[in-house]
Write a protein that holds these residues in place. Structure first.
Motif, PDB file in Angstrom:
ATOM      1  N   VAL A  60     -37.983  88.296  13.472  1.00  0.00           N
ATOM      2  CA  VAL A  60     -38.551  89.780  14.147  1.00  0.00           C
ATOM      3  C   VAL A  60     -38.932  88.569  14.888  1.00  0.00           C
ATOM      4  O   VAL A  60     -39.462  87.774  15.185  1.00  0.00           O
ATOM      5  N   MET A  63     -46.185  93.594  15.614  1.00  0.00           N
ATOM      6  CA  MET A  63     -45.189  92.976  14.414  1.00  0.00           C
ATOM      7  C   MET A  63     -45.216  92.704  13.828  1.00  0.00           C
ATOM      8  O   MET A  63     -44.877  92.556  12.223  1.00  0.00           O
ATOM      9  N   GLU A  85     -43.855  94.448  10.672  1.00  0.00           N
ATOM     10  CA  GLU A  85     -43.254  94.399   9.863  1.00  0.00           C
ATOM     11  C   GLU A  85     -42.982  93.202   8.649  1.00  0.00           C
ATOM     12  O   GLU A  85     -42.440  92.574   7.910  1.00  0.00           O
TER      13      GLU A  85
END
Length: 449
Positions: free
Chosen positions: A144, A158, A162
């Motif tokens: 990521v 994030m 993710e």
């Protein structure tokens, strides 16, 4: 600019956010033959010749025969941050980076594997993103990528969105993340099972908090640009597991033991060995297949930085205890010699950071009329805190003569491009304002709030 010209770069890949910066120095870039903007189209710019990234790669085949390369061939170069002087180029070989990448998968190193989702907040210009792009790719991990920003809301989003398992950033990011979580109860970093940090030692209070409250233990590593960058990481050995929880935690706050493939030693100023007793200090010297053997086009710097028998002189002062754990006490350039006695800026910084009201702190040496050098502390606090509060806090651990002569309360502390506190700029600013520290000094409040 100096780095680009010294390295004789021919292609320059530019993020659109930095076009204006590059335009301002374009006339001084002697070797650039082509600019490539990292976007779908070329914005209006004076840079020439220039193309967008997709057009740049568009006519090239997607499959090709891998070239036969000498494993000792250079595959990249990174420059030191220049915190203590002019940046120097460190060239890496294919062999060195491959061996280092393999070591990252070791259980007693970082244990990187195929199931990991890696968020390298640390940028590529900081020692190739700490080698994570290579090691993660080698083991098949997912990535990521945060772009060019270090916005805490985006980073937390994030991690949560993710399901990131490994995140890597300098300690200041994790200090700020702890504050962000306090202010945003909905924040969730529970998918993290380990945090990698380096560049400087994380405050022990932050390590304990991430470990106990967030179940995301911080694994600190020690290294440098010249080591590609990894030399040492946190490791709880079977011998250490027999100690009490508090003793184990104290050892975990140290960088740890050398990773396999790395040799470390301590030497005093005359080059003699220093005992590994946890108290005797010496310069940390290292050698490894992924430590460079020279600086790019800097023979004088190479001669100064390497011993006759091939060990790299890190410029860091440290101790090694009976368990083999390295502790970095200070930089040779940052250790403070006051009246002939040594004061560790790192130890003062860590203890200041342990104060509940302190968010950031750094300590620098400045000239003194009587003692040659004395410490000055720059402190960012979350609430009102007085010089007396900070002095009393430090007196619990250090002798009175160790304590900073001046506490500067400020809204922020300048950092280098890699996120470290910029001590060089602080010293320059102090000298411009004061010249030298008077014998008697009072606290200074530079906060604008």
């Amino acid at each position: 600019m100096k780095i680009i010209n010294e390295a004789e770069d021919r292609l320059l890949f530019v993020d659109p956010a930095f076009l204006e910066t590059i335009e301002s120095i374009d006339f001084e870039l002697d070797t650039i033959e082509q600019y490539v903007v990292l976007d779908d189209e070329v914005p209006e710019t004076s840079l020439s010749p220039i193309t967008d990234y997709e057009s740049f790669i568009g006519d090239h085949p997607t499959e090709y025969d891998w070239p036969d390369l000498d494993e000792e061939a250079e595959c990249g170069i990174c420059y030191t941050s220049g915190t203590t002087g002019v940046p120097k180029g460190a060239s890496y070989s294919h062999r060195g980076l491959y061996l280092l990448s393999m070591s990252y998968g070791a259980k007693d190193s970082f244990g990187i594997c195929e199931k990991d989702v890696i968020l390298p907040v640390v940028p590529m210009f900081h020692v190739n993103g700490w080698c994570l792009p290579y090691s993660g790719t080698l083991y098949g991990s997912s990535f990521v990528l945060p772009g060019t920003h270090t916005d805490l809301e985006d980073i937390e989003g994030m991690i949560r969105g993710e399901r990131v398992t490994i995140a890597a950033a300098v300690p200041t990011i994790w200090t700020e993340m702890a504050t962000y979580i306090d202010e945003n109860p909905e924040a969730d970093i529970s998918t993290l099972d380990r945090i990698l940090t380096g560049g400087s030692s994380p405050p022990p209070a932050i390590m304990r908090r991430f470990d106990e409250e967030f179940d995301a233990p911080i694994i600190q590593g020690y290294g440098m640009t010249e080591a590609s960058p990894h030399l040492v990481n946190t490791l709880v050995t079977t011998e250490v597991q027999e100690l009490s929880p508090e003793e184990q935690y104290e050892l975990r706050t140290k960088p740890g033991q050398p990773t396999p493939g790395v040799e470390l030693r301590l030497r005093d100023r005359s080059g003699e060995p220093v005992p590994h007793d946890g108290g005797s200090t010496g310069e940390i010297q290292a050698r490894s297949p992924w430590v460079i053997d020279e600086y790019y086009d800097r023979p004088e710097a190479t001669e100064e930085s390497f011993t006759d028998d091939g060990w790299f002189k890190t410029g860091d002062i440290g101790t090694i205890d009976e368990y083999g754990y390295l502790e970095v006490v200070d930089r040779l350039d940052d250790v403070i010699k006051s009246g002939g006695e040594w004061i560790s800026s790192v130890e003062l910084e860590n203890e200041l950071m342990a104060h509940e009201a302190v968010v950031e702190a750094t300590v620098v040496s400045v000239d003194h009329e009587r003692w040659q050098e004395r410490p000055v502390a720059y402190v960012v606090a979350t609430e009102d805190v007085t010089e007396e509060d900070l002095r009393n806090h430090l007196l619990d651990r250090f002798p009175k003569w160790w304590l900073p002569d001046l506490f500067v309360l400020t809204d922020s502390i300048p950092r280098t491009s890699t996120g470290k506190y910029d001590k060089q700029s602080l010293r320059t600013a102090f000298n411009d304002e004061y010249g030298s520290l008077p014998v008697e000094a009072e606290a200074v409040d530079q906060r604008t709030e």
